[in-house]
Enzyme design. Structure first.
Site, PDB file in Angstrom:
ATOM      1  N   LYS A   1       0.837  -1.209   0.000  1.00  0.00           N
ATOM      2  CA  LYS A   1       0.000   0.000   0.000  1.00  0.00           C
ATOM      3  C   LYS A   1       0.869   1.255   0.000  1.00  0.00           C
ATOM      4  O   LYS A   1       1.860   1.314   0.712  1.00  0.00           O
ATOM      5  CB  LYS A   1      -0.897   0.017   1.247  1.00  0.00           C
ATOM      6  CG  LYS A   1      -1.819  -1.167   1.347  1.00  0.00           C
ATOM      7  CD  LYS A   1      -2.552  -1.201   2.680  1.00  0.00           C
ATOM      8  CE  LYS A   1      -1.642  -1.447   3.852  1.00  0.00           C
ATOM      9  NZ  LYS A   1      -2.366  -1.740   5.118  1.00  0.00           N
TER      10      LYS A   1
ATOM     11  N   GLY B   1      -7.452   4.373  10.315  1.00  0.00           N
ATOM     12  CA  GLY B   1      -8.177   3.147   9.952  1.00  0.00           C
ATOM     13  C   GLY B   1      -8.164   2.786   8.484  1.00  0.00           C
ATOM     14  O   GLY B   1      -8.843   1.837   8.076  1.00  0.00           O
ATOM     15  N   THR B   2      -7.374   3.481   7.678  1.00  0.00           N
ATOM     16  CA  THR B   2      -7.369   3.180   6.230  1.00  0.00           C
ATOM     17  C   THR B   2      -6.950   1.728   5.947  1.00  0.00           C
ATOM     18  O   THR B   2      -7.562   1.059   5.112  1.00  0.00           O
ATOM     19  CB  THR B   2      -6.412   4.116   5.462  1.00  0.00           C
ATOM     20  OG1 THR B   2      -5.148   4.133   6.135  1.00  0.00           O
ATOM     21  CG2 THR B   2      -6.954   5.507   5.336  1.00  0.00           C
ATOM     22  N   GLY B   3      -5.898   1.276   6.634  1.00  0.00           N
ATOM     23  CA  GLY B   3      -5.370  -0.061   6.359  1.00  0.00           C
ATOM     24  C   GLY B   3      -6.371  -1.157   6.718  1.00  0.00           C
ATOM     25  O   GLY B   3      -6.592  -2.098   5.937  1.00  0.00           O
ATOM     26  N   CYS B   4      -6.993  -1.033   7.896  1.00  0.00           N
ATOM     27  CA  CYS B   4      -7.996  -2.025   8.334  1.00  0.00           C
ATOM     28  C   CYS B   4      -9.172  -2.026   7.370  1.00  0.00           C
ATOM     29  O   CYS B   4      -9.712  -3.079   7.007  1.00  0.00           O
ATOM     30  CB  CYS B   4      -8.492  -1.684   9.736  1.00  0.00           C
ATOM     31  SG  CYS B   4      -7.189  -1.501  10.963  1.00  0.00           S
TER      32      CYS B   4
ATOM     33  N   THR C   1      -7.340  10.059   8.433  1.00  0.00           N
ATOM     34  CA  THR C   1      -7.088   8.795   7.736  1.00  0.00           C
ATOM     35  C   THR C   1      -6.945   7.632   8.716  1.00  0.00           C
ATOM     36  O   THR C   1      -6.401   6.592   8.349  1.00  0.00           O
ATOM     37  CB  THR C   1      -5.786   8.912   6.913  1.00  0.00           C
ATOM     38  OG1 THR C   1      -4.733   9.307   7.803  1.00  0.00           O
ATOM     39  CG2 THR C   1      -5.910   9.924   5.789  1.00  0.00           C
TER      40      THR C   1
HETATM   41  N1  LIG Z   1      -4.670  10.574   1.730  1.00  0.00           N
HETATM   42  C1  LIG Z   1      -5.109   9.482   1.075  1.00  0.00           C
HETATM   43  N2  LIG Z   1      -5.928   9.616   0.000  1.00  0.00           N
HETATM   44  C2  LIG Z   1      -6.392   8.539  -0.654  1.00  0.00           C
HETATM   45  N3  LIG Z   1      -6.072   7.267  -0.318  1.00  0.00           N
HETATM   46  C3  LIG Z   1      -5.262   7.057   0.746  1.00  0.00           C
HETATM   47  C4  LIG Z   1      -4.727   8.152   1.496  1.00  0.00           C
HETATM   48  N4  LIG Z   1      -3.962   7.638   2.507  1.00  0.00           N
HETATM   49  C5  LIG Z   1      -4.006   6.300   2.375  1.00  0.00           C
HETATM   50  N5  LIG Z   1      -4.767   5.942   1.318  1.00  0.00           N
HETATM   51  C6  LIG Z   1      -5.076   4.579   0.866  1.00  0.00           C
HETATM   52  O1  LIG Z   1      -5.563   3.868   2.006  1.00  0.00           O
HETATM   53  C7  LIG Z   1      -5.187   2.504   1.942  1.00  0.00           C
HETATM   54  C8  LIG Z   1      -4.379   2.138   3.179  1.00  0.00           C
HETATM   55  O2  LIG Z   1      -3.055   2.585   2.987  1.00  0.00           O
HETATM   56  P1  LIG Z   1      -2.044   3.016   4.122  1.00  0.00           P
HETATM   57  O3  LIG Z   1      -0.702   3.019   3.490  1.00  0.00           O
HETATM   58  O4  LIG Z   1      -2.544   4.273   4.756  1.00  0.00           O
HETATM   59  O5  LIG Z   1      -2.228   1.801   5.116  1.00  0.00           O
HETATM   60  P2  LIG Z   1      -1.830   1.650   6.630  1.00  0.00           P
HETATM   61  O6  LIG Z   1      -0.646   2.499   6.949  1.00  0.00           O
HETATM   62  O7  LIG Z   1      -1.710   0.208   6.880  1.00  0.00           O
HETATM   63  O8  LIG Z   1      -3.091   2.226   7.366  1.00  0.00           O
HETATM   64  P3  LIG Z   1      -3.264   2.300   8.977  1.00  0.00           P
HETATM   65  O9  LIG Z   1      -2.382   3.396   9.447  1.00  0.00           O
HETATM   66  O10 LIG Z   1      -4.705   2.559   9.130  1.00  0.00           O
HETATM   67  O11 LIG Z   1      -2.821   0.980   9.522  1.00  0.00           O
HETATM   68  C9  LIG Z   1      -4.398   2.364   0.633  1.00  0.00           C
HETATM   69  O12 LIG Z   1      -5.280   1.963  -0.398  1.00  0.00           O
HETATM   70  C10 LIG Z   1      -3.875   3.768   0.417  1.00  0.00           C
HETATM   71  O13 LIG Z   1      -3.522   3.974  -0.930  1.00  0.00           O
HETATM   72  C1  LIG Z   2      -6.565  -2.162  17.090  1.00  0.00           C
HETATM   73  C2  LIG Z   2      -5.861  -1.532  15.938  1.00  0.00           C
HETATM   74  N1  LIG Z   2      -5.580  -2.288  14.866  1.00  0.00           N
HETATM   75  C3  LIG Z   2      -4.954  -1.745  13.800  1.00  0.00           C
HETATM   76  C4  LIG Z   2      -4.585  -0.414  13.797  1.00  0.00           C
HETATM   77  C5  LIG Z   2      -3.835   0.160  12.607  1.00  0.00           C
HETATM   78  O1  LIG Z   2      -4.298   1.339  12.217  1.00  0.00           O
HETATM   79  C6  LIG Z   2      -4.903   0.353  14.944  1.00  0.00           C
HETATM   80  N2  LIG Z   2      -4.587   1.677  15.029  1.00  0.00           N
HETATM   81  N3  LIG Z   2      -5.545  -0.232  15.988  1.00  0.00           N
END
Ligand SMILES: Nc1ncnc2c1ncn2[C@@H]1O[C@H](COP(=O)(O)OP(=O)(O)OP(=O)(O)O)[C@@H](O)[C@H]1O
Ligand SMILES: Cc1ncc(CO)c(N)n1
Length: 281
Positions: A186, A222-225, A220
């Site tokens: 990602k 929770g984007t990854g979850c 942003t």
């Molecule tokens: N500002 C943004 N605008 C559009 N898409 C975004 C943005 N930030 C993240 N994304 C998208 O969100 C999804 C999660 O990516 P990210 O790299 O943020 O994951 P993450 O770091 O695991 O997230 P988290 O911090 O919630 O664990 C991907 O599809 C990424 O491209």
């Molecule tokens: C519980 C939990 N899982 C995953 C993430 C990653 O964003 C978070 N901040 N908290």
């Protein structure tokens, strides 16, 4: 869609069953809470196995506590042995002990149930959500059992042992060697348009890139979850991997665009963005 044995023969269920194995975010933006909201927004039946409890808000993670392996195992067995699952998503697992426990449980799933592994190491603020000694277990024990693993750039660098400046396609190639069927690196933490790179282990073909406009929004959390749960929901509904990732990317992009402020720090993505017009708010 799936069928379930019932008196009188198999019947079509009205929806798919999706299980998240992850930690609780007391602030409601990430973790189990984000997963279940995402599943609801996809019209699937969401279920949860809690691995850890975090005290967390928009400013960071104040503390967390893993659950026992017995508690994790009992939740998993309760759900899988009675209700059944069409896809599983794993998120925060916290410790090497729980990673090994969950890996063993995944081995008991019926053949063909897709497993989406989000290798959560830290929160958006950089607060650790995994003990340092657990990274090797994540790579050696969980990745080989993943249908798709969805690291962000930092997690991909950590898991592959490559430098943080390494290109996403090279990170994906290194992680495919660890055993998952697919890797999705990602690009949320890069500069410019957030591009996610998907690579299949099977055919050795070129990676597929998914790009969106970067939302000019700091909310942003929770984007990854959200992305991983959307992929799991789509796979449970029968989409193939490329279609599932494309649809999940569209969903998270909309959610980030409309993410909103809560608390003093980073607010959550809006899991209901598609329904807002119908809700009137
Ligand atoms: N500002 C943004 N605008 C559009 N898409 C975004 C943005 N930030 C993240 N994304 C998208 O969100 C999804 C999660 O990516 P990210 O790299 O943020 O994951 P993450 O770091 O695991 O997230 P988290 O911090 O919630 O664990 C991907 O599809 C990424 O491209
Ligand atoms: C519980 C939990 N899982 C995953 C993430 C990653 O964003 C978070 N901040 N908290």
């Amino acid at each position: 869609m799936t069928t379930s044995p019932e008196p009188g023969g198999p019947v079509a269920l009205p929806t798919a069953r999706v299980l998240t194995v992850a930690g609780s975010d007391s602030g409601g933006g990430a973790g189990i809470q984000a997963d279940l909201k995402t599943m609801l927004a996809h019209g699937v039946h969401g279920m949860s196995v809690l691995t850890a409890v975090t005290a967390q808000n928009s400013l960071g993670v104040q503390d967390w506590w893993p659950l026992s392996r017995e508690a994790v195992t009992a939740q998993f067995r309760s759900v899988v042995d009675d209700i059944g699952v069409d896809a599983v998503k794993t998120g925060m697992l916290g410790t090497a002990e729980l990673i090994e426990t969950v890996a063993g449980l995944l081995d008991t799933l019926p053949e063909g149930v897709p497993v989406v592994v989000d290798p959560v190491c830290a929160s958006k603020h950089g607060d650790p959500l995994l003990t340092e000694d657990a990274l090797a277990a994540l790579r050696d024990v969980l990745l080989p059992r993943a249908t798709v693993v969805t690291p962000n750039l930092g997690e991909a660098a950590l898991l592959s042992g490559l430098g943080t400046g390494t290109a996403p396609a090279a990170l994906a190639a290194a992680l495919v060697a660890a055993g998952p069927d697919w890797v999705l690196v990602k690009g949320g933490h890069s500069e410019g348009p957030p591009t996610d790179v998907l690579l299949s282990a099977a055919d050795g073909s070129q990676p597929v890139s998914f790009t969106a406009e970067r939302a000019d929004n700091t909310h942003t959390h929770g984007t990854g979850c959200t992305l991983a749960s959307a992929i799991a929901s789509r796979l449970a509904l029968g989409h193939d991997m490329v279609a599932a990732v494309a649809a999940a990317k569209e969903y998270v992009t909309g959610g980030v665009r409309t993410g909103f402020p809560l608390g003093e720090g980073i607010g959550p993505v809006d899991h209901l963005w598609q329904l807002r017009p119908h809700l009137g708010r």
